[in-house]
Scaffold this motif. Sequence first.
Motif, PDB file in Angstrom:
ATOM      1  N   LEU A 196    -145.409 -12.920-105.557  1.00  0.00           N
ATOM      2  CA  LEU A 196    -144.351 -13.701-104.927  1.00  0.00           C
ATOM      3  C   LEU A 196    -144.007 -14.841-105.879  1.00  0.00           C
ATOM      4  CD1 LEU A 196    -142.569 -14.189-102.452  1.00  0.00           C
ATOM      5  CD2 LEU A 196    -144.462 -15.439-101.409  1.00  0.00           C
ATOM      6  N   ILE A 197    -142.830 -14.789-106.460  1.00  0.00           N
ATOM      7  CA  ILE A 197    -142.416 -15.775-107.448  1.00  0.00           C
ATOM      8  C   ILE A 197    -141.970 -17.068-106.773  1.00  0.00           C
ATOM      9  CG2 ILE A 197    -140.655 -16.324-109.182  1.00  0.00           C
ATOM     10  CD1 ILE A 197    -142.700 -14.422-110.263  1.00  0.00           C
ATOM     11  N   MET A 213    -146.731 -17.007-107.853  1.00  0.00           N
ATOM     12  CA  MET A 213    -146.573 -17.131-109.305  1.00  0.00           C
ATOM     13  C   MET A 213    -145.388 -18.014-109.688  1.00  0.00           C
ATOM     14  SD  MET A 213    -147.903 -15.665-112.197  1.00  0.00           S
ATOM     15  CE  MET A 213    -148.380 -13.937-111.885  1.00  0.00           C
ATOM     16  N   ASP A 214    -145.681 -19.098-110.397  1.00  0.00           N
ATOM     17  CA  ASP A 214    -144.617 -19.927-110.956  1.00  0.00           C
ATOM     18  C   ASP A 214    -144.033 -19.196-112.161  1.00  0.00           C
ATOM     19  OD1 ASP A 214    -142.950 -22.084-111.384  1.00  0.00           O
ATOM     20  OD2 ASP A 214    -144.429 -23.183-112.572  1.00  0.00           O
ATOM     21  N   ASP A 234    -145.984 -17.061-119.587  1.00  0.00           N
ATOM     22  CA  ASP A 234    -145.138 -17.426-118.447  1.00  0.00           C
ATOM     23  C   ASP A 234    -145.319 -16.444-117.289  1.00  0.00           C
ATOM     24  OD1 ASP A 234    -143.413 -15.168-118.776  1.00  0.00           O
ATOM     25  OD2 ASP A 234    -142.185 -16.256-120.208  1.00  0.00           O
ATOM     26  N   GLY A 235    -144.750 -16.810-116.151  1.00  0.00           N
ATOM     27  CA  GLY A 235    -144.934 -16.019-114.943  1.00  0.00           C
ATOM     28  C   GLY A 235    -144.326 -14.636-115.012  1.00  0.00           C
ATOM     29  N   ILE A 236    -143.269 -14.476-115.792  1.00  0.00           N
ATOM     30  CA  ILE A 236    -142.635 -13.166-115.913  1.00  0.00           C
ATOM     31  C   ILE A 236    -143.545 -12.196-116.650  1.00  0.00           C
ATOM     32  CG2 ILE A 236    -140.684 -11.904-116.883  1.00  0.00           C
ATOM     33  CD1 ILE A 236    -139.023 -14.460-116.488  1.00  0.00           C
ATOM     34  N   ALA A 281    -150.828 -19.591-108.879  1.00  0.00           N
ATOM     35  CA  ALA A 281    -150.598 -19.704-110.317  1.00  0.00           C
ATOM     36  C   ALA A 281    -149.447 -20.675-110.563  1.00  0.00           C
ATOM     37  CB  ALA A 281    -150.279 -18.339-110.916  1.00  0.00           C
ATOM     38  N   ASP A 282    -149.806 -21.894-110.960  1.00  0.00           N
ATOM     39  CA  ASP A 282    -148.813 -22.940-111.206  1.00  0.00           C
ATOM     40  C   ASP A 282    -149.464 -23.986-112.096  1.00  0.00           C
ATOM     41  OD1 ASP A 282    -147.079 -25.384-110.767  1.00  0.00           O
ATOM     42  OD2 ASP A 282    -146.044 -23.983-109.445  1.00  0.00           O
ATOM     43  N   ASP A 283    -148.711 -24.536-113.039  1.00  0.00           N
ATOM     44  CA  ASP A 283    -149.304 -25.510-113.947  1.00  0.00           C
ATOM     45  C   ASP A 283    -149.369 -26.916-113.352  1.00  0.00           C
ATOM     46  OD1 ASP A 283    -146.589 -25.916-114.008  1.00  0.00           O
ATOM     47  OD2 ASP A 283    -146.446 -26.158-116.181  1.00  0.00           O
TER      48      ASP A 283
END
Length: 222
Positions: free
Chosen positions: A82-83, A54-55, A62-64, A8-10
């Motif tokens: 895993l951030i 996760m970004d 958003d990732g949070i 998960a990243d843009d």
Amino acid sequence: MTIRVLLADDQALLRGTFKLLIDSEPDMVVVGEASNGAEAVELARTERADVVLMDIRMPVLDGIEATARIGADEDLAGVKILILTTFEVDEHVVDALRAGAGGFLGKGIDPPDLLDAIRTVAAGDALLSPTATRQLIARVVAQPTAADPRTTRRLDLLTPREREVMTLTALGLSNNDIAERLHVTAVTAKTHVNRAMTKVGARDRAQLVVIAYQTGLVKPGA
């Protein structure tokens, strides 16, 4: 067992790089790619991912918030987060840990360390990045936020040994470190950690650390 990983990243280029690296390993596979947090939540559900990279900063969601939604979904209880962050002392990392992330890594991490981190998170033993010091742990999880009174009361359910193990976990010790310190086996140490997590309502090891600091069981800089 093959570890199912969701990216998960843009940034498409970064996702592509991670996919090539992960798919080259015999024990893991990328099962989906999300360009925003909303897609990450949906794909975590449909693809039954084991670990989500996760970004934090993504559009739409958003990732949070994505981490919080995954953590709140009982059907996704086995999904580990895993951030990934540009800076390891990102101001939002503490929010991600509280939302249910199993740990965090800087995007500049070496490939072998990233792969090891995925395996560690999948096993439920994640904490923070390999370069994080005890001082960094304290700095991240000790930002002022009052613990839920119910969580504080749950500390009373812990045996003296479980409190001791929870304290050592919060100080950054691994199961092997705890086992050596307490003169028990690593399996026994892990059992105590798991029981402590269950009793205080921690989703994973990282949340156990957050709770230890929030409730005052461990003080920053200890």
